[in-house]
Scaffold this motif. Structure first.
Motif, PDB file in Angstrom:
ATOM      1  N   ILE A 103       4.211 -10.083  10.875  1.00  0.00           N
ATOM      2  CA  ILE A 103       3.452  -8.828  10.904  1.00  0.00           C
ATOM      3  C   ILE A 103       2.385  -8.795   9.815  1.00  0.00           C
ATOM      4  N   ASP A 104       2.577  -9.572   8.751  1.00  0.00           N
ATOM      5  CA  ASP A 104       1.572  -9.627   7.691  1.00  0.00           C
ATOM      6  C   ASP A 104       0.251 -10.201   8.193  1.00  0.00           C
ATOM      7  N   ASP A 105       0.290 -10.953   9.297  1.00  0.00           N
ATOM      8  CA  ASP A 105      -0.927 -11.546   9.854  1.00  0.00           C
ATOM      9  C   ASP A 105      -1.684 -10.599  10.775  1.00  0.00           C
ATOM     10  N   LEU A 106      -1.188  -9.378  10.943  1.00  0.00           N
ATOM     11  CA  LEU A 106      -1.842  -8.427  11.838  1.00  0.00           C
ATOM     12  C   LEU A 106      -2.989  -7.675  11.174  1.00  0.00           C
ATOM     13  N   GLY A 107      -3.142  -7.808   9.871  1.00  0.00           N
ATOM     14  CA  GLY A 107      -4.232  -7.130   9.177  1.00  0.00           C
ATOM     15  C   GLY A 107      -3.993  -5.654   8.939  1.00  0.00           C
ATOM     16  N   MET A 108      -2.739  -5.248   8.928  1.00  0.00           N
ATOM     17  CA  MET A 108      -2.405  -3.847   8.673  1.00  0.00           C
ATOM     18  C   MET A 108      -2.407  -3.605   7.157  1.00  0.00           C
ATOM     19  N   ARG A 109      -2.511  -2.335   6.776  1.00  0.00           N
ATOM     20  CA  ARG A 109      -2.425  -1.986   5.358  1.00  0.00           C
ATOM     21  C   ARG A 109      -1.082  -2.446   4.806  1.00  0.00           C
ATOM     22  N   ILE A 110      -1.072  -2.729   3.522  1.00  0.00           N
ATOM     23  CA  ILE A 110       0.146  -3.180   2.851  1.00  0.00           C
ATOM     24  C   ILE A 110       1.270  -2.160   3.022  1.00  0.00           C
ATOM     25  N   SER A 111       0.937  -0.874   2.922  1.00  0.00           N
ATOM     26  CA  SER A 111       1.971   0.158   3.046  1.00  0.00           C
ATOM     27  C   SER A 111       2.604   0.137   4.441  1.00  0.00           C
ATOM     28  N   ILE A 112       1.819  -0.183   5.452  1.00  0.00           N
ATOM     29  CA  ILE A 112       2.350  -0.254   6.815  1.00  0.00           C
ATOM     30  C   ILE A 112       3.248  -1.482   6.951  1.00  0.00           C
ATOM     31  N   PHE A 166       4.890  -2.943   4.625  1.00  0.00           N
ATOM     32  CA  PHE A 166       6.111  -2.647   3.874  1.00  0.00           C
ATOM     33  C   PHE A 166       7.037  -1.734   4.682  1.00  0.00           C
ATOM     34  N   ALA A 167       6.461  -0.695   5.300  1.00  0.00           N
ATOM     35  CA  ALA A 167       7.272   0.232   6.099  1.00  0.00           C
ATOM     36  C   ALA A 167       7.917  -0.489   7.282  1.00  0.00           C
ATOM     37  N   LEU A 168       7.170  -1.383   7.931  1.00  0.00           N
ATOM     38  CA  LEU A 168       7.731  -2.128   9.054  1.00  0.00           C
ATOM     39  C   LEU A 168       8.887  -3.012   8.586  1.00  0.00           C
ATOM     40  N   LYS A 169       8.713  -3.641   7.433  1.00  0.00           N
ATOM     41  CA  LYS A 169       9.781  -4.497   6.906  1.00  0.00           C
ATOM     42  C   LYS A 169      11.013  -3.672   6.544  1.00  0.00           C
ATOM     43  N   GLU A 170      10.808  -2.438   6.059  1.00  0.00           N
ATOM     44  CA  GLU A 170      11.947  -1.564   5.780  1.00  0.00           C
ATOM     45  C   GLU A 170      12.738  -1.273   7.048  1.00  0.00           C
ATOM     46  N   GLU A 208      11.121   5.447  17.152  1.00  0.00           N
ATOM     47  CA  GLU A 208      11.755   4.866  15.963  1.00  0.00           C
ATOM     48  C   GLU A 208      10.717   4.574  14.890  1.00  0.00           C
ATOM     49  N   LEU A 209       9.567   4.056  15.300  1.00  0.00           N
ATOM     50  CA  LEU A 209       8.511   3.780  14.328  1.00  0.00           C
ATOM     51  C   LEU A 209       8.025   5.073  13.686  1.00  0.00           C
ATOM     52  N   ALA A 223       5.579   6.592   6.671  1.00  0.00           N
ATOM     53  CA  ALA A 223       4.311   5.877   6.507  1.00  0.00           C
ATOM     54  C   ALA A 223       3.664   5.475   7.830  1.00  0.00           C
ATOM     55  N   ILE A 224       4.384   5.663   8.939  1.00  0.00           N
ATOM     56  CA  ILE A 224       3.873   5.210  10.232  1.00  0.00           C
ATOM     57  C   ILE A 224       3.538   6.412  11.091  1.00  0.00           C
ATOM     58  N   GLY A 225       2.281   6.471  11.511  1.00  0.00           N
ATOM     59  CA  GLY A 225       1.814   7.583  12.326  1.00  0.00           C
ATOM     60  C   GLY A 225       1.371   7.136  13.709  1.00  0.00           C
ATOM     61  N   VAL A 226       0.846   8.076  14.446  1.00  0.00           N
ATOM     62  CA  VAL A 226       0.422   7.855  15.819  1.00  0.00           C
ATOM     63  C   VAL A 226      -0.639   6.753  15.907  1.00  0.00           C
ATOM     64  N   ARG A 227      -1.616   6.783  15.013  1.00  0.00           N
ATOM     65  CA  ARG A 227      -2.679   5.769  15.076  1.00  0.00           C
ATOM     66  C   ARG A 227      -2.141   4.379  14.774  1.00  0.00           C
ATOM     67  N   THR A 228      -1.205   4.274  13.861  1.00  0.00           N
ATOM     68  CA  THR A 228      -0.615   2.964  13.548  1.00  0.00           C
ATOM     69  C   THR A 228       0.123   2.418  14.762  1.00  0.00           C
ATOM     70  N   VAL A 229       0.893   3.256  15.415  1.00  0.00           N
ATOM     71  CA  VAL A 229       1.627   2.809  16.605  1.00  0.00           C
ATOM     72  C   VAL A 229       0.635   2.352  17.676  1.00  0.00           C
TER      73      VAL A 229
END
Length: 144
Positions: free
Chosen positions: A72-81, A83-87, A103-104, A109-115
């Motif tokens: 997921i680190d290769d997706l270019g998402m913000r670090i906080s996202i 981190f939240a996914l890894k949690e 669930e997301l 830290a995860i909102g509609v736009r992130t999903v």
């Protein structure tokens, strides 16, 4: 390689490259400000901070087609996202297919736009979010 001189240049980048490009621009600005501050601290007349353009060279990982075993680190998402996914136990793209959108969204830290942004690489990898297990049969978000 892209030369970024206007906001329109940024708008032309694919979403998969945008976050990484903005991070690169931020780093270039930070470096210019550090040089300015260093010159000022040394008592020299600092040159004005001037950045007329930024040359963007995407990393090879941002050009690759998403695949199920892509971190997921290769997706270019913000670090906080990331981190939240890894949690939530999501380390690879295929891990996203094991959760549903609700669930997301349960993570602060995860909102509609992130999903919505995560849906595209999932589809490119031939995957999708798990169907909701609750009584909601439809997706929370319209699919494009």
């Amino acid at each position: 390689m892209n030369t970024i001189t206007t906001l329109n240049d940024l708008a032309q980048l694919p979403d998969s490259e945008l976050v990484a490009c903005l991070s690169g621009i931020r780093a270039a600005i930070h470096k210019a400000k550090q040089a300015h501050a260093k010159a000022q601290a040394e008592g020299k007349a600092p040159p004005p901070v001037h950045l007329p353009a930024y040359v963007w060279r995407p990393r090879p990982s941002s050009l690759r087609k998403p695949r199920p075993d892509m971190p997921i680190d290769d997706l270019g998402m913000r670090i906080s996202i990331s981190f939240a996914l890894k949690e939530l136990g999501i380390v690879y793209l295929e891990d996203l297919a094991e959760v549903d959108e609700e669930e997301l969204l349960s993570h602060d830290a995860i909102g509609v736009r992130t999903v919505a942004r995560l849906r595209d690489p999932l589809q490119q990898a031939g995957l999708g979010f798990r169907r909701p297990t609750s009584h909601h049969a439809a997706s929370l978000f319209p699919h494009p």
